[in-house]
Design a protein around this motif. Structure first.
Motif, mmCIF file in Angstrom:
data_model
loop_
_atom_site.group_PDB
_atom_site.id
_atom_site.type_symbol
_atom_site.label_atom_id
_atom_site.label_comp_id
_atom_site.label_asym_id
_atom_site.label_seq_id
_atom_site.Cartn_x
_atom_site.Cartn_y
_atom_site.Cartn_z
ATOM 1 N N LYS A 1 0.841 -1.201 0.000
ATOM 2 C CA LYS A 1 0.000 0.000 0.000
ATOM 3 C C LYS A 1 0.874 1.247 0.000
ATOM 4 C CE LYS A 1 -4.121 -0.895 2.518
ATOM 5 N NZ LYS A 1 -4.790 -0.787 3.805
ATOM 6 N N PHE A 2 1.874 1.229 0.862
ATOM 7 C CA PHE A 2 2.751 2.394 1.004
ATOM 8 C C PHE A 2 3.557 2.630 -0.274
ATOM 9 C CE2 PHE A 2 6.861 4.191 2.446
ATOM 10 C CZ PHE A 2 6.377 5.430 2.823
ATOM 11 N N LEU A 3 4.123 1.564 -0.835
ATOM 12 C CA LEU A 3 4.908 1.713 -2.059
ATOM 13 C C LEU A 3 4.021 2.164 -3.223
ATOM 14 C CD1 LEU A 3 7.253 -1.413 -1.811
ATOM 15 C CD2 LEU A 3 7.855 0.975 -1.425
ATOM 16 N N GLY A 4 2.795 1.613 -3.284
ATOM 17 C CA GLY A 4 1.835 2.018 -4.314
ATOM 18 C C GLY A 4 1.508 3.486 -4.188
ATOM 19 N N ILE B 1 -4.512 15.747 8.052
ATOM 20 C CA ILE B 1 -3.693 16.776 7.385
ATOM 21 C C ILE B 1 -3.443 16.379 5.921
ATOM 22 C CG2 ILE B 1 -1.350 17.758 7.315
ATOM 23 C CD1 ILE B 1 -1.517 17.734 10.455
ATOM 24 N N VAL B 2 -3.172 15.083 5.711
ATOM 25 C CA VAL B 2 -2.979 14.580 4.338
ATOM 26 C C VAL B 2 -4.284 14.742 3.546
ATOM 27 C CG1 VAL B 2 -2.519 12.507 2.951
ATOM 28 C CG2 VAL B 2 -1.117 12.982 4.943
ATOM 29 N N LEU B 3 -5.413 14.452 4.210
ATOM 30 C CA LEU B 3 -6.725 14.581 3.545
ATOM 31 C C LEU B 3 -6.952 16.023 3.076
ATOM 32 C CD1 LEU B 3 -10.066 13.097 4.840
ATOM 33 C CD2 LEU B 3 -9.998 15.466 4.169
ATOM 34 N N VAL C 1 1.816 6.416 -6.961
ATOM 35 C CA VAL C 1 0.629 7.136 -7.446
ATOM 36 C C VAL C 1 0.727 8.626 -7.103
ATOM 37 C CG1 VAL C 1 -1.884 7.385 -7.097
ATOM 38 C CG2 VAL C 1 -0.883 5.126 -7.403
ATOM 39 N N ASN C 2 1.186 8.934 -5.909
ATOM 40 C CA ASN C 2 1.224 10.340 -5.477
ATOM 41 C C ASN C 2 2.567 11.021 -5.755
ATOM 42 O OD1 ASN C 2 -1.460 10.424 -4.292
ATOM 43 N ND2 ASN C 2 -0.631 9.048 -2.743
ATOM 44 N N LYS C 3 3.359 10.395 -6.589
ATOM 45 C CA LYS C 3 4.659 10.972 -6.986
ATOM 46 C C LYS C 3 5.483 11.405 -5.776
ATOM 47 C CE LYS C 3 3.253 12.414 -11.608
ATOM 48 N NZ LYS C 3 1.970 11.726 -11.688
ATOM 49 N N GLU C 4 5.548 10.542 -4.807
ATOM 50 C CA GLU C 4 6.356 10.732 -3.595
ATOM 51 C C GLU C 4 5.894 11.906 -2.733
ATOM 52 O OE1 GLU C 4 10.556 10.417 -4.245
ATOM 53 O OE2 GLU C 4 10.272 8.984 -5.870
ATOM 54 N N GLN C 5 4.650 12.351 -2.920
ATOM 55 C CA GLN C 5 4.094 13.439 -2.119
ATOM 56 C C GLN C 5 2.882 12.912 -1.341
ATOM 57 O OE1 GLN C 5 5.327 16.823 -2.384
ATOM 58 N NE2 GLN C 5 6.953 15.809 -3.526
ATOM 59 N N LEU C 6 2.512 13.580 -0.271
ATOM 60 C CA LEU C 6 1.255 13.324 0.451
ATOM 61 C C LEU C 6 1.032 11.845 0.774
ATOM 62 C CD1 LEU C 6 -1.031 15.663 -1.674
ATOM 63 C CD2 LEU C 6 -0.084 16.147 0.565
ATOM 64 N N LEU C 7 1.968 11.260 1.455
ATOM 65 C CA LEU C 7 1.856 9.847 1.786
ATOM 66 C C LEU C 7 1.078 9.645 3.082
ATOM 67 C CD1 LEU C 7 5.520 8.922 0.886
ATOM 68 C CD2 LEU C 7 3.486 8.716 -0.532
ATOM 69 N N ASN C 8 0.139 8.718 3.053
ATOM 70 C CA ASN C 8 -0.638 8.432 4.273
ATOM 71 C C ASN C 8 0.268 7.748 5.295
ATOM 72 O OD1 ASN C 8 -2.670 8.302 1.887
ATOM 73 N ND2 ASN C 8 -3.813 8.811 3.711
#
Lengths: 355, 85
Positions: free
Chosen positions: A94-97, B48-50, A101-108
């Motif tokens: 999930k994290f790698l995906g 915050i990410v949301l 997808v988010n181009k290394e930005q805004l990771l949960n």
């Protein structure tokens, strides 16, 4: 030094979570390439607010650990030790995906935090509010064995008692596809209970979690006792396996004449199973032989399932017919030898004895 | 604003995997953390990410974060106040 198995539990492709029933009703799967766990109703064991962040392996690990401690009537373990080959692979994916997808930005943050291999041992500790020794071993086919070795050493050195040790791995769609490309699995679906009849390349993928409550003290409901497992890496030939077997039995002052049942890690892969069949022909001809990977599939910590099976067989003094390779044991089962290898790389012996 | 509050409730349920919860069960004025929904610091990071992913808004610092993430209503007000265009 003897260490007693006072509680056990497993979540596997069999009905092992309530293990009393499992011996009577083994589950066979038709036309499959992998086996997945039969999962319990998690909400009965984990608060929904805590469960919402847990991936499948964390939930199976926590539930199995709790049930194991209940089985041993232990409220607070002296240590929590797990072994896992691939860890929390679902959250890792999930994290790698998400990075992609988010181009290394805004990771949960949740999948990242939960993706580490020690998440399950940590989640068990959080659930129990247990601040005792907590460790996780990640050594492919030696992962569970190292966790167990650490547990037995802790018991030997007496800094802790009532130790919880577990081995667990999960199978995801992606991990199956990747390992399939490596040629680990059979190319066409098989009937799980007939796994050994195909005699071709590859095995049946699997997953599972098995936990053990270990103690220096024998209790009324103890299952069995055990000693340190033996591990050896990439033996050059069958003679080296025979030498290791002989050394292992001698260490515990046993010979093959003392062994009432051998449990082998036969997994249907013709090349890997050759070693087991050679040993059967040359050494185990007169000993009842059982196998287990048609019940749980092949995975890095499948040896934990074998120890679970052995502990249960010793306590119940019965073995499911579906696990027998040749004949059922006729006499009292006092000593069970387990021999398992993962892809002819990580080889292990266990000795589980009646107590 | 009312539509935004309802939308935000659904997004919070999805982001925090509150599978057992329905939007109407969330009180938009109740605190999200400790009392109320009982969220924790990891949830704060998820929220915050949301805000950044869905609304392109960044929370400047921890002090502002505490005020913005107090309740669903305070989040909706922050979005309304700062939305572009």
């Amino acid at each position: 030094m003897k260490v007693y198995i006072n509680g056990i539990n497993a979540i596997s492709p069999q009905h092992t979570f309530k293990h009393e029933d499992w011996l009577k009703e083994p589950v066979g799967y038709r036309q499959v390439r992998y086996l997945k766990c039969i999962e319990p109703v998690y909400t009965e064991y984990i608060d929904p607010m805590a469960a919402r962040r847990m991936s499948r392996i964390v939930k199976t690990g926590v539930c199995s650990a709790i049930k194991c401690l209940h089985d041993a009537a232990v409220e607070m373990p002296g240590a929590i030790i797990t072994g896992t080959g691939l860890g929390c692979i679902e959250d890792t994916e999930k994290f790698l995906g998400s990075i992609f997808v988010n181009k290394e930005q805004l990771l949960n943050p949740t999948p990242f935090i939960q993706s580490t291999h020690n998440t399950v041992a940590a989640a068990i500790a959080l659930k129990l509010k247990c601040k005792n020794y907590n460790s996780t071993y990640v050594h492919r086919g030696f992962s569970f064995e190292h966790a167990l070795t650490d547990g037995l050493m802790l018991l030997h050195e007496e800094p802790a008692d009532n130790i919880l040790v577990g081995g667990l791995d999960e199978l995801t769609d992606n991990s199956f596809i990747i390992t399939d490309r490596l040629g680990l699995w059979k190319k066409t679906p098989v009937d799980s209970l007939k796994l050994l009849k195909y005699n071709n390349k590859g095995s049946l993928a699997g997953e599972g979690a098995a936990f053990f409550a270990l103690s220096r003290e024998r209790k009324e409901n103890s299952y069995a006792c055990m000693s340190l497992p033996a591990m050896f890496y990439k033996p050059r030939n069958i003679s080296e396996v025979e030498h290791q077997l002989s050394a292992f039995l001698s260490r515990d002052e046993k010979t093959l004449n003392d062994i009432d049942l051998v449990i082998l890690g036969l997994n249907g892969d013709a090349a890997g199973d050759k070693i087991y069949y050679q040993l059967i022909d040359q050494h185990f001809k007169n000993i009842p032989v059982a196998y287990f990977k048609h019940l749980c599939g092949e995975y890095d910590t499948s040896s934990a399932f074998a120890v679970f099976l052995a502990a249960l067989v010793i306590k119940k003094q019965q073995i499911p017919e579906v696990a027998c390779l040749n004949k059922s044991p006729e006499n009292k089962i006092k000593h069970i030898l387990i021999y398992n290898h993962l892809r002819n790389i990580n080889h292990t012996f266990f000795l589980i004895s009646a107590c | 604003m009312e539509n935004l509050v309802e939308k935000l409730k659904s997004e919070i349920i999805e982001a925090l995997n509150l599978a057992e919860m329905k939007p109407e069960q969330i009180d938009e004025n109740a605190p999200l953390f400790v009392d109320g929904l009982g969220l924790d610091s990891i949830d704060a990071l998820e929220l915050i990410v949301l805000l950044e992913k869905k609304y392109g808004l960044k929370v400047a610092n921890a002090e502002e974060g505490k005020k913005v993430l107090y309740s669903v209503n305070s989040m909706a007000e922050f979005i309304t106040r700062n939305k572009k265009g």
